[in-house]
Structure formats: C-alpha cells, structure tokens
Design an enzyme around this catalytic site. Structure first.
Site, PDB file in Angstrom:
ATOM      1  N   ARG A 112       0.878  -1.179   0.000  1.00 59.46           N
ATOM      2  CA  ARG A 112       0.000   0.000   0.000  1.00 59.46           C
ATOM      3  C   ARG A 112       0.907   1.217   0.000  1.00 59.46           C
ATOM      4  O   ARG A 112       1.658   1.447   0.950  1.00 59.46           O
ATOM      5  CB  ARG A 112      -0.934   0.013   1.209  1.00 59.46           C
ATOM      6  CG  ARG A 112      -1.656   1.344   1.354  1.00 59.46           C
ATOM      7  CD  ARG A 112      -2.755   1.357   2.364  1.00 59.46           C
ATOM      8  NE  ARG A 112      -3.936   0.662   1.888  1.00 59.46           N
ATOM      9  CZ  ARG A 112      -5.181   0.926   2.294  1.00 59.46           C
ATOM     10  NH1 ARG A 112      -5.401   1.879   3.188  1.00 59.46           N
ATOM     11  NH2 ARG A 112      -6.198   0.252   1.822  1.00 59.46           N
ATOM     12  N   HIS A 139      -7.395   0.588  -6.569  1.00 63.75           N
ATOM     13  CA  HIS A 139      -7.645  -0.209  -5.357  1.00 63.75           C
ATOM     14  C   HIS A 139      -8.350  -1.516  -5.764  1.00 63.75           C
ATOM     15  O   HIS A 139      -9.530  -1.734  -5.476  1.00 63.75           O
ATOM     16  CB  HIS A 139      -8.520   0.597  -4.387  1.00 63.75           C
ATOM     17  CG  HIS A 139      -8.509   0.083  -2.980  1.00 63.75           C
ATOM     18  ND1 HIS A 139      -7.738  -0.990  -2.582  1.00 63.75           N
ATOM     19  CD2 HIS A 139      -9.180   0.488  -1.862  1.00 63.75           C
ATOM     20  CE1 HIS A 139      -7.939  -1.213  -1.285  1.00 63.75           C
ATOM     21  NE2 HIS A 139      -8.809  -0.327  -0.833  1.00 63.75           N
ATOM     22  N   GLN A 142     -10.368  -3.846  -3.190  1.00 62.60           N
ATOM     23  CA  GLN A 142     -11.679  -3.332  -2.795  1.00 62.60           C
ATOM     24  C   GLN A 142     -12.729  -3.692  -3.853  1.00 62.60           C
ATOM     25  O   GLN A 142     -13.852  -4.056  -3.535  1.00 62.60           O
ATOM     26  CB  GLN A 142     -11.619  -1.807  -2.613  1.00 62.60           C
ATOM     27  CG  GLN A 142     -12.941  -1.203  -2.171  1.00 62.60           C
ATOM     28  CD  GLN A 142     -13.368  -1.648  -0.778  1.00 62.60           C
ATOM     29  OE1 GLN A 142     -12.577  -1.577   0.148  1.00 62.60           O
ATOM     30  NE2 GLN A 142     -14.594  -2.113  -0.626  1.00 62.60           N
ATOM     31  N   ASP A 234     -17.121   7.721  -1.998  1.00 65.02           N
ATOM     32  CA  ASP A 234     -15.851   7.563  -1.269  1.00 65.02           C
ATOM     33  C   ASP A 234     -15.504   8.944  -0.708  1.00 65.02           C
ATOM     34  O   ASP A 234     -16.136   9.947  -1.059  1.00 65.02           O
ATOM     35  CB  ASP A 234     -14.769   7.067  -2.254  1.00 65.02           C
ATOM     36  CG  ASP A 234     -13.422   6.820  -1.586  1.00 65.02           C
ATOM     37  OD1 ASP A 234     -13.375   6.682  -0.341  1.00 65.02           O
ATOM     38  OD2 ASP A 234     -12.394   6.783  -2.308  1.00 65.02           O
ATOM     39  N   CYS A 273     -16.503   2.333   0.226  1.00 62.88           N
ATOM     40  CA  CYS A 273     -15.377   1.445   0.533  1.00 62.88           C
ATOM     41  C   CYS A 273     -14.898   1.603   1.971  1.00 62.88           C
ATOM     42  O   CYS A 273     -14.245   0.715   2.510  1.00 62.88           O
ATOM     43  CB  CYS A 273     -14.235   1.688  -0.444  1.00 62.88           C
ATOM     44  SG  CYS A 273     -13.623   3.380  -0.432  1.00 62.88           S
ATOM     45  N   ARG A 301     -14.104  -8.204   2.230  1.00 64.51           N
ATOM     46  CA  ARG A 301     -12.667  -8.091   1.932  1.00 64.51           C
ATOM     47  C   ARG A 301     -11.954  -9.370   2.369  1.00 64.51           C
ATOM     48  O   ARG A 301     -11.077  -9.877   1.669  1.00 64.51           O
ATOM     49  CB  ARG A 301     -12.058  -6.878   2.663  1.00 64.51           C
ATOM     50  CG  ARG A 301     -12.549  -5.509   2.196  1.00 64.51           C
ATOM     51  CD  ARG A 301     -12.049  -5.168   0.814  1.00 64.51           C
ATOM     52  NE  ARG A 301     -10.604  -5.164   0.725  1.00 64.51           N
ATOM     53  CZ  ARG A 301      -9.822  -4.116   1.030  1.00 64.51           C
ATOM     54  NH1 ARG A 301     -10.372  -2.986   1.392  1.00 64.51           N
ATOM     55  NH2 ARG A 301      -8.509  -4.188   0.915  1.00 64.51           N
TER      56      ARG A 301
HETATM   57  N1  NVA Z   1      -9.814   7.090  -1.919  1.00 67.98           N
HETATM   58  C1  NVA Z   1      -9.449   6.630  -0.589  1.00 67.98           C
HETATM   59  C2  NVA Z   1      -9.718   5.172  -0.464  1.00 67.98           C
HETATM   60  C3  NVA Z   1      -9.405   4.598   0.899  1.00 67.98           C
HETATM   61  C4  NVA Z   1      -9.689   3.121   0.974  1.00 67.98           C
HETATM   62  C5  NVA Z   1      -7.990   6.952  -0.320  1.00 67.98           C
HETATM   63  O1  NVA Z   1      -7.157   6.700  -1.211  1.00 67.98           O
HETATM   64  O2  NVA Z   1      -7.670   7.454   0.765  1.00 67.98           O
HETATM   65  N1   CP Z   2     -11.384   0.289   2.124  1.00 68.49           N
HETATM   66  C1   CP Z   2     -10.134   0.178   2.596  1.00 68.49           C
HETATM   67  O1   CP Z   2      -9.196  -0.167   1.889  1.00 68.49           O
HETATM   68  O2   CP Z   2      -9.998   0.432   3.921  1.00 68.49           O
HETATM   69  P1   CP Z   2      -8.629   0.650   4.706  1.00 68.49           P
HETATM   70  O3   CP Z   2      -8.031   1.933   4.200  1.00 68.49           O
HETATM   71  O4   CP Z   2      -9.028   0.726   6.144  1.00 68.49           O
HETATM   72  O5   CP Z   2      -7.714  -0.515   4.432  1.00 68.49           O
END
Ligand code: NVA
Ligand code: CP
Length: 320
Positions: A112, A139, A142, A234, A273, A301
């Site tokens: 990540r 992502h 997800q 989101d 998400c 998930r």
């Molecule tokens: N768009 C959000 C998704 C988090 C799961 C981010 O990148 O922070």
């Molecule tokens: N939706 C998602 O990826 O959540 P986290 O950022 O908590 O892993």
C-alpha cells in the site's frame, strides 16, 4: 462443492496490480471460491501452511491490513506487517534489490503506497506475487470485495447500473476497469475539476462497448441518480491530499449522498469502501439505513482476499 472442484487455474499473471491481470472469467472463479470460503470458513485452515505474506504499508489502513492478516492466519499461513521506515527500503535500498530479497524468503507481498509505478516496479523484479493494497491510482482488492457484495445482493453483475458520486479518484479508476470488464453500467458524477484520469476513462469506454455496457460521466447531480441499482461514494479527500481538505469540502458540498438525494432512486443500495466521513460525502442516516451495504463490503474483503491468496500463493513455486 470442494475447493478442488472449483477449478482454480494456475494463475499465469501472478500479480494483482490493476485488476486487468485477471480475465472476467477468472474474476468470477475467484468470487465462486470466496463464496465457498465464506460458507465454510474453517475448512481450509491448512491451505497456506508454511507460507508467509509480507505487507509493506506507507499509508494507514484498517480493512486491508485486518483482512490480509486475518486471512493468512485462517488459511494456516502467517503475515508480516512492515512499515517502509523500518525497512532498508526507507533508507534508500532500491526497489529492485528489495524485491529480490523478499522473493527469497517470502511467498507473497501486499503493498500500500502512493505511487502505482513503485508497485509495478516491485512486481517487475519480484518472483513472488505482488498485490496492490491501494495506490493513488487503483484499489483492486476493494473492487473484488465490491463485486462479491453486489453478486451476493443481486445474484448477477451483468447489466447492473452503478452510479458513483464524488471524487474521480483511485476508487473510480478501479470501478472503471471492473465495470467495463464485468459488463456493468457505470456512471461517474463528479465536479468538473475532479474528473477521473482521461486515459483510464476512455479505455474503460472501449472495453465496455465490447462487453455491451455503458460508461458515462456527468457533472450535475440533480436527476442523475435515476435508474441506479447502486449508489457508491468515497471520501472527498484521499490519503495524501490532506492539505486540500478545506478547499475540497467547499467544492464537493453539493455531492453529498443524503436521504433527499436517494429519493430519486428508491430501490438503489448504498455502498462505500470506507473509511467514511459522516456529514461530508454521506450522512449518518444513509450509512445506518437499510440500503447500506457498507459492513458487508468490509467483511467481504476477508473472504475474497482469502480466495485471492489461495489463487496466487498456493500455486507459487519459490524461484531461487
Ligand atoms: N480514496 C481513498 C480510499 C481509501 C480506501 C484513499 O485513497 O484514501
Ligand atoms: N477500504 C479500505 O481499503 O480500507 P482501509 O483503508 O481501512 O484498508
């Protein structure tokens, strides 16, 4: 049905970087395995015995970390959670060298981070599966959970109308890929200034036209939800954009999912998400309503990623 009967293919594309590494048939196969794993959670407690999954996370996470760590444990394997700053990677060791070292000791890796290029470069030099656990661009994990959740609810994916309201971000890019591959109609409603990446949008339109679905974008929210089976949103400020938060709060103000807006589409379910910011992109009322599938999405998930881990790690031969 046993897991052997589900006929998992030896996964030729060993990585999950965007979702395009899997065909739509392989995605359906993964969802089938996940259905089985959800039904019989303790049945495959040996599937990944002796395997280790490393997680390198440069950004915060609740669901992704929990689901991968718990998933490995439930399949008899183990996980190692690593912060880049604790690794030599954080002190200048190259991605190439790190990827080679991880490949000698570990069976799979979830990354990540901010840059999609970093994950792809790691995959280029790794001889083990690399899973994108979220980048600024995509992502995919997800989306596997979201497709699974939708299939559970509607018993089909083909022909559904998903309407996404909000920022044209990593979630939208992954939705564009998933929807076009799986014959789902997908509409983005976003402010003009916050459109998704043009190349990804156009590519999705081409794939969707082959698969007989429609990819659309509009910038006005009034009346745009009619006909939706799913309303998705989101956060307005993704990780890494924190300095833009106050500006974004103003610019996205009219894009909130609330009960009044949902009256336009009385049968649609609501998805997010997570994490959610109540009072911003969605109201507390919608989050808690009967239409909300957010907790199912979060739980799923675990099930889909267990299927993914079995698919990728079970067939892996350590190359030395
Ligand atoms: N768009 C959000 C998704 C988090 C799961 C981010 O990148 O922070
Ligand atoms: N939706 C998602 O990826 O959540 P986290 O950022 O908590 O892993």
């Amino acid at each position: 049905m046993s897991i052997q009967n589900v006929k998992l293919k030896i996964c030729s594309p060993r990585h999950l970087l965007t979702l395009k590494e899997f065909t739509s048939t392989e995605i359906i196969e993964l969802l089938d395995v996940a259905t089985h794993l959800k039904k019989f959670p303790s049945k495959y407690s040996d599937a990944l015995r002796g395997k280790t999954l490393a997680l390198i996370f440069d950004k915060s996470s609740t669901r992704t970390r929990l689901s991968f760590e718990v998933g490995m444990f439930q399949l008899g394997g183990q996980s190692l959670f690593l912060n880049r700053n604790d690794l030599q990677l954080g002190r200048g060791e190259t991605i190439e060298d790190s990827a080679r070292v991880f490949s000698r000791m570990i069976h799979g890796i979830v990354i990540r981070t901010f840059s999609q290029k970093m994950v792809e470069e790691f995959a280029q030099y790794a001889s083990i599966p690399v899973i994108n656990g979220l980048t600024d661009m995509y992502h995919p994990c997800q989306l596997l959970a979201d497709l699974f959740t939708l299939r559970e609810r509607f018993h089909k994916l083909k022909g559904l109308q998903v309407v996404y309201v909000g920022d044209g971000n990593n979630m939208v890019h992954s939705w564009l890929i998933a929807a076009s591959m799986m014959s789902i109609n997908f509409k983005v409603i976003c402010p003009k200034k916050y459109k998704p990446n043009t190349e990804i949008f156009q590519e999705a339109q081409v794939i969707a036209s082959k698969n007989k679905s429609l990819i659309q974008m509009t910038h006005g929210i009034k009346g745009a939800l009619a006909g939706a089976d799913v309303v998705y949103t989101d956060v307005w400020t993704s990780m890494g954009q924190e300095q833009e938060r106050s500006k974004r709060l103003k610019e996205f103000k009219s894009f909130q999912i609330n009960q009044k807006l949902l009256k336009e589409t009385p049968n649609a379910v609501f998805m997010h998400c997570l994490p959610a910011h109540r009072g911003e992109e969605v109201t507390a009322e919608v989050m808690a309503s009967d239409r909300s599938l957010v907790w199912e999405q979060a739980e799923n998930r675990l099930h889909v990623q267990k299927a993914l881990l079995i698919n990728l790690l079970n067939n892996d031969k350590l190359k030395r």
